[in-house]
Design an enzyme around this catalytic site. Structure first.
Site, PDB file in Angstrom:
ATOM      1  N   ARG A  28       0.888  -1.272   0.026  1.00 55.08           N
ATOM      2  CA  ARG A  28      -0.188   0.082  -0.082  1.00 55.08           C
ATOM      3  C   ARG A  28       0.863   1.240  -0.221  1.00 55.08           C
ATOM      4  NH1 ARG A  28      -2.926   3.237   4.791  1.00 55.08           N
ATOM      5  NH2 ARG A  28      -4.159   4.602   3.371  1.00 55.08           N
ATOM      6  N   HIS A  40      -3.189  10.774   0.497  1.00 54.60           N
ATOM      7  CA  HIS A  40      -2.572  10.668   1.821  1.00 54.60           C
ATOM      8  C   HIS A  40      -2.005  11.929   2.240  1.00 54.60           C
ATOM      9  CE1 HIS A  40      -1.456   7.156   4.752  1.00 54.60           C
ATOM     10  NE2 HIS A  40      -0.999   8.219   5.405  1.00 54.60           N
ATOM     11  N   GLU A  86      -7.723   8.561   6.130  1.00 54.94           N
ATOM     12  CA  GLU A  86      -8.097   9.298   7.282  1.00 54.94           C
ATOM     13  C   GLU A  86      -8.697  10.420   7.126  1.00 54.94           C
ATOM     14  OE1 GLU A  86      -4.803   8.825  10.056  1.00 54.94           O
ATOM     15  OE2 GLU A  86      -5.073   6.442  10.193  1.00 54.94           O
ATOM     16  N   ASN A 144      -7.923   1.662  10.014  1.00 54.49           N
ATOM     17  CA  ASN A 144      -6.585   2.015  10.536  1.00 54.49           C
ATOM     18  C   ASN A 144      -6.847   2.085  12.148  1.00 54.49           C
ATOM     19  OD1 ASN A 144      -5.443   2.368   7.929  1.00 54.49           O
ATOM     20  ND2 ASN A 144      -4.937   4.551   8.120  1.00 54.49           N
ATOM     21  N   TYR A 179      -4.969   2.412  15.859  1.00 62.83           N
ATOM     22  CA  TYR A 179      -3.480   2.309  16.748  1.00 62.83           C
ATOM     23  C   TYR A 179      -3.943   2.322  18.130  1.00 62.83           C
ATOM     24  CZ  TYR A 179      -1.013   3.702  12.365  1.00 62.83           C
ATOM     25  OH  TYR A 179      -0.368   3.600  11.019  1.00 62.83           O
ATOM     26  N   GLU A 204      -3.774  -0.130   8.083  1.00 61.30           N
ATOM     27  CA  GLU A 204      -2.689   0.479   8.782  1.00 61.30           C
ATOM     28  C   GLU A 204      -2.621  -0.039  10.311  1.00 61.30           C
ATOM     29  OE1 GLU A 204      -1.779   4.662   9.096  1.00 61.30           O
ATOM     30  OE2 GLU A 204      -1.950   4.774   6.994  1.00 61.30           O
TER      31      GLU A 204
HETATM   32  C1  FCB Z   1      -1.572   7.378  10.765  1.00 62.87           C
HETATM   33  C2  FCB Z   1      -1.153   7.880   9.197  1.00 62.87           C
HETATM   34  C3  FCB Z   1      -0.037   7.458   8.839  1.00 62.87           C
HETATM   35  C4  FCB Z   1       0.988   7.375   9.846  1.00 62.87           C
HETATM   36  C5  FCB Z   1       0.534   6.609  11.242  1.00 62.87           C
HETATM   37  C6  FCB Z   1       1.468   6.365  12.249  1.00 62.87           C
HETATM   38  O1  FCB Z   1      -2.768   8.124  11.156  1.00 62.87           O
HETATM   39  O2  FCB Z   1      -2.146   7.419   8.387  1.00 62.87           O
HETATM   40  O3  FCB Z   1       0.500   8.234   7.960  1.00 62.87           O
HETATM   41  O4  FCB Z   1       1.601   8.391  10.151  1.00 62.87           O
HETATM   42  O5  FCB Z   1      -0.613   7.146  11.597  1.00 62.87           O
END
Ligand code: FCB
Length: 438
Positions: A74, A118, A163, A281, A283, A340
């Site tokens: 990607r 992006h 995002e 995505n 985190y 992600e």
């Molecule tokens: C996300 C982004 C990516 C990267 C990660 C850590 O929010 O999409 O570009 O910076 O965080």
């Protein structure tokens, strides 16, 4: 193993974070060039001017991917390379780069997955108002068309936006990312115009016979600090997790959008055009409290009872599982791709030349297990992309955080695969062996 046949393992990057070559082959300036070159915006004044020099070193990077055995890469296509002023004719040399990259990937049997936006908006479009302007949505669809015209015969997956919530919140509401505007709640039109751009791009891509099309959202489970803070958590959930998904999958905005004059009645049908997948995505979760003052309906407070990554983000794989369950219960979902997931740590090359990033291995292992549990429960997840292949330019934090499976020495551009690279390679190989024997 709980993974469907044909499950795709991948790695992800984004143009501004890895390419460098900021002024080459006719590329125009983006909002991130302007922002990072403005003193005080990015930590230590770092910019993406050189980054990982992926623009020139992509063959070496594709070889690293081949060594991992990933099914898919990607990457993102820099709009300012393709249309330096954000509109008008194609800069052929800009598209040539992606043409070479795509062919290089295919030669290794790696499926290209291209993100169209992006965050690197051509600066002339920002000068005309950026995502606050409806016209930007039409410009984005035009750019998408041009990219597909050249690449749709070989790119397997298209992601319109990455995002959009972060662009709205960090870029236009709080001003900590490009373009650095501080409009607070007045930034809401940027949500609608990005989504309209997405819907128009889906149409443009299909007209060029692009294959699998979707968008990628950032999700963060909303935790109320105390039961009394539940309204604050619900408000955050609406902004973060629903604003960019409800209109696409349910055809309507959550109530926070209100009676917005910039939303025309016919727009929701455009935004709700069928997509082939949803990119997720993930985190970290977010803890909310009732705000004491200020315009927002929530305050964010630290989650302190979990270990954290180098970014200070709490490591909570269970929240990833609960997010996948929530999405599945809220919507009639298209197939999901985890586009992600990953973590930064202050990785260093040891005296033996190796990078021992066992914390990253633990993070990835726990999150991949959570994802597997979700697939075993019947949630249709078709792929997982680790963020990131390489250490790279982490936006306002510059080159300090290291998210890569591969370490980058920015002085020499030397790539050193970390321990997590070998671990991911072995994981991919073992799931393939397992699939073969069944
Ligand atoms: C996300 C982004 C990516 C990267 C990660 C850590 O929010 O999409 O570009 O910076 O965080």
């Amino acid at each position: 193993m709980g993974l469907p046949e044909g499950f795709r393992w991948g790695v992800a990057t984004a143009a501004y974070q890895v390419e460098g070559a900021a002024d080459e082959d006719g590329r125009g300036p983006s909002t991130w060039d302007t922002f990072s070159r403005t003193p005080g915006r990015v930590r230590d004044g770092h910019t993406g001017d050189v980054a990982c020099d992926h623009y020139h070193r992509w063959p070496e990077d594709v070889a690293l991917m081949a060594g991992l055995g990933v099914d898919s890469y990607r990457f993102s296509i820099a709009w300012p390379r393709v249309q330096p002023s954000g509109s008008g004719p194609v800069n052929t040399r800009g598209l040539d780069f992606y043409d070479r990259l795509v062919d290089g990937l295919l030669a290794e049997g790696i499926a290209p997955a291209a993100t169209l936006y992006h965050w690197d908006l051509p600066q002339p479009l920002e000068d005309a108002g950026g995502w606050m302007e409806r016209d930007t949505a039409y410009r984005f669809a035009e750019f998408s068309y041009l990219a597909a015209e050249r690449l749709a015969d070989r790119v397997e997956m298209w992601i319109t936006l990455n995002e959009p919530v972060v662009v709205m919140a960090y870029g236009y509401a709080f001003g900590v990312y490009a373009p650095g505007r501080t409009l607070m709640l007045d930034a809401l039109p940027t949500a609608h115009h990005q989504l309209l751009g997405h819907g128009l791009a889906v149409h443009a891509l299909r007209s060029r016979n692009a294959r699998t099309i979707g968008l990628t959202n950032h999700y963060s489970p909303a935790w109320a600090a105390t039961p009394g803070d539940q309204p604050a958590a619900d408000a955050f959930d609406a902004f973060m997790n629903r604003l960019f998904t409800d209109p696409v999958l349910l055809g309507r905005y959550p109530a926070i959008m209100g009676d917005a004059p910039f939303v025309r009645p016919e727009d929701l049908a455009v935004i709700g055009a069928p997509i082939d997948f949803l990119g997720v995505n993930y985190y970290q979760p977010t803890r909310l409290t009732t705000p004491s003052e200020g315009p927002l309906p929530f305050d964010i407070t630290d989650i302190t009872e979990y270990p954290t990554t180098g970014m200070g983000w709490p490591i909570v794989p269970d929240a990833f599982l609960s997010l996948l369950r929530t999405l599945d219960s809220r919507y009639d979902l298209p197939p999901l791709y985890i586009t992600e997931n990953g973590c930064s740590f202050p990785d260093e090359i040891g005296p033996d030349g190796a990078v021992d990033d066992s914390s990253r291995i633990d993070f990835l292992d726990a999150h991949i297990k959570a994802m597997r549990t979700a697939t075993e429960e019947g949630i249709d997840i078709r792929g997982y992309y680790a963020w990131s292949l390489l250490d790279n330019f982490e936006w306002a934090e510059g080159y300090h955080p290291r998210f890569g499976l591969v370490h980058v020495d920015y002085e020499t551009q030397k790539r050193t695969p970390k321990k997590s690279y070998t671990w991911y390679r072995d994981l991919i190989a073992s799931t393939r062996e397992h699939a073969k024997s069944h």
